[in-house]
Design an enzyme around this catalytic site. Structure first.
Site, PDB file in Angstrom:
ATOM      1  N   LYS A  75      49.749  15.182  34.646  1.00 57.44           N
ATOM      2  CA  LYS A  75      49.011  16.415  34.397  1.00 57.44           C
ATOM      3  C   LYS A  75      49.952  17.557  34.045  1.00 57.44           C
ATOM      4  O   LYS A  75      51.148  17.526  34.337  1.00 57.44           O
ATOM      5  CB  LYS A  75      48.182  16.788  35.626  1.00 57.44           C
ATOM      6  CG  LYS A  75      47.046  15.827  35.905  1.00 57.44           C
ATOM      7  CD  LYS A  75      46.065  15.732  34.741  1.00 57.44           C
ATOM      8  CE  LYS A  75      45.256  17.007  34.553  1.00 57.44           C
ATOM      9  NZ  LYS A  75      44.326  16.908  33.392  1.00 57.44           N
ATOM     10  N   TYR A  94      49.866  15.332  29.795  1.00 53.13           N
ATOM     11  CA  TYR A  94      48.616  15.922  29.338  1.00 53.13           C
ATOM     12  C   TYR A  94      48.688  17.418  29.608  1.00 53.13           C
ATOM     13  O   TYR A  94      48.762  17.833  30.771  1.00 53.13           O
ATOM     14  CB  TYR A  94      47.423  15.305  30.078  1.00 53.13           C
ATOM     15  CG  TYR A  94      47.183  13.854  29.758  1.00 53.13           C
ATOM     16  CD1 TYR A  94      46.723  13.481  28.498  1.00 53.13           C
ATOM     17  CD2 TYR A  94      47.413  12.863  30.703  1.00 53.13           C
ATOM     18  CE1 TYR A  94      46.517  12.138  28.193  1.00 53.13           C
ATOM     19  CE2 TYR A  94      47.202  11.519  30.400  1.00 53.13           C
ATOM     20  CZ  TYR A  94      46.752  11.167  29.144  1.00 53.13           C
ATOM     21  OH  TYR A  94      46.546   9.846  28.838  1.00 53.13           O
ATOM     22  N   GLU A 118      47.597  14.322  24.696  1.00 52.26           N
ATOM     23  CA  GLU A 118      46.251  14.292  24.127  1.00 52.26           C
ATOM     24  C   GLU A 118      46.205  14.645  22.649  1.00 52.26           C
ATOM     25  O   GLU A 118      45.158  14.476  22.003  1.00 52.26           O
ATOM     26  CB  GLU A 118      45.302  15.207  24.914  1.00 52.26           C
ATOM     27  CG  GLU A 118      45.521  16.704  24.740  1.00 52.26           C
ATOM     28  CD  GLU A 118      46.569  17.269  25.683  1.00 52.26           C
ATOM     29  OE1 GLU A 118      46.690  18.504  25.735  1.00 52.26           O
ATOM     30  OE2 GLU A 118      47.258  16.483  26.373  1.00 52.26           O
ATOM     31  N   ASP A 271      38.486  19.366  30.828  1.00 54.68           N
ATOM     32  CA  ASP A 271      39.902  19.663  30.601  1.00 54.68           C
ATOM     33  C   ASP A 271      40.110  20.573  29.397  1.00 54.68           C
ATOM     34  O   ASP A 271      41.108  21.278  29.312  1.00 54.68           O
ATOM     35  CB  ASP A 271      40.701  18.367  30.378  1.00 54.68           C
ATOM     36  CG  ASP A 271      41.172  17.750  31.681  1.00 54.68           C
ATOM     37  OD1 ASP A 271      41.373  18.501  32.646  1.00 54.68           O
ATOM     38  OD2 ASP A 271      41.331  16.524  31.736  1.00 54.68           O
TER      39      ASP A 271
END
Length: 362
Positions: A75, A94, A118, A271
């Site tokens: 993350k 990400y 991503e 997100d």
């Protein structure tokens, strides 16, 4: 190259950037790998496993960042970690900068190079590093949605499944990308009556060819069609993704008024800011809230609920890219690989990805 894997500190985040097996591969190429103490302990990757693979265990996040150039995370770094970051670091994780523009700009100001998993692309136009987590989130959306439909969880009190002589419950999936398709397959397996909504008639035709017409409706997206579909839906899954940008708000607040109290909405797009106007980020500690009688599940790290599965899936996808960055060096790897360069979001304290820039700097 000196590669560091910090312990994730986001709420209930037990995934880890590298498995011991991935560490072994990197060490074969004479890279130094530093793992923060207990980074993988919660999912059975013990410090001893990492040491056997050739990694060095460091006690603190500060030591980890001081020792490393390439930071492999799952993350995005959160503000508590910004003090460790500077221009010598490349973060491979990400990032989802569009989901929280203020924090995204603050991260850029640290001077790091930020490569977002991503937005890395492939020749066929897919997002190969986003896909594994999208697949998991899509499957989980039906699992958690079904759970929160239970009456003890303030839901309608209904079961997504085929019970003899009982009318099938209705699941609506908005967006038929990777996450949406996995939700669709899970809903079909659970014998739901399914409504699939997507902007692309071509995509709807592909799905019709794959799944047929039995208990499935294929609907071109519009405000009117979405509102109509929601009226008798028990579970609504939002899975809308636009590369790098904030997700469009496809479900407007007024639409909730016509839904059944106790229905559940799962926003996989959270997100990227969420695709329901009523969405706001939640955590695994407190995953749901109620608005206008509708249960909302908007957890920003859904695959963190299955961290062992997710870590294995993630490493299978990311390791070739990590090896390329480490073996060639960051600058050369980005210059030679267009798809990896598409993952570049932050460089020299600037937002450099056009889609992300549009979201953060309107």
């Amino acid at each position: 190259m000196k590669i560091g894997v910090p312990k994730e500190i986001k709420n209930n985040e037990f995934r880890v950037g590298l498995t011991p097996q991935s560490v072994s591969e990197l060490v074969k190429y004479n890279h130094e790998v530093f793992i923060q103490k207990d980074a993988g302990t919660e999912i059975g990757f013990l410090d001893n496993d990492y040491q056997k693979a050739g990694a060095v265990i460091v006690d603190t996040a500060e030591d980890l960042y001081n020792s490393s150039e390439l930071i492999v995370k799952v993350k995005e770094p959160i503000p508590e970690e910004f003090c460790y970051l500077n221009e010598k670091h490349t973060v491979f994780a990400y990032l989802h900068l569009a989901g929280d523009p203020e924090t995204g700009l603050e991260l850029a100001s640290t001077g790091v190079t930020g490569i977002a998993l991503e937005t890395v692309t492939a020749d066929d136009g897919t997002m190969p590093l986003l896909s594994p987590m999208s697949s998991i989130a899509g499957q989980l959306s039906i699992v958690v949605g079904s759970y929160y439909l239970l009456k003890p969880n303030k839901g309608l009190g209904t079961l997504i499944g085929a019970i003899e002589d009982v009318e099938r419950r209705v699941v609506t999936v908005i967006g038929a990308g990777v996450a949406g398709t996995m939700a669709i397959e899970k809903a079909i397996n659970n014998k739901a009556h399914l409504k699939i909504i997507d902007l692309s008639q071509k995509r709807l035709d592909e799905l019709r060819a794959a799944y047929g017409d039995s208990d499935i409706e294929y609907i071109v997206s519009s405000d009117t069609s979405i509102e109509e579909a929601l009226k008798n839906s028990d579970l609504v899954v939002g899975a809308v993704y636009v590369i790098g940008k904030q997700a469009p708000k496809v479900v407007k607040n007024y639409m909730l008024q016509s839904m059944k109290p106790g229905a559940v909405m799962v926003d996989i797009s959270i997100d990227q800011g969420g695709c329901f106007e009523s969405s706001r980020p939640t955590t695994h500690d407190k995953p749901t809230y109620e608005q206008d009688g509708i249960i909302h599940y908007c957890v920003t790290n859904m695959p963190g609920a299955v961290p062992l599965t997710a870590t294995h899936a993630l490493n299978k996808a990311t390791l070739p890219y990590i090896l390329e960055l480490a073996n060639k060096g960051i600058e050369k790897a980005l210059a030679e690989n267009t798809h990896l360069r598409n993952g570049l979001n932050i460089q020299n304290s600037q937002i450099v990805h056009e889609g992300v820039k549009e979201a953060l700097l309107p």
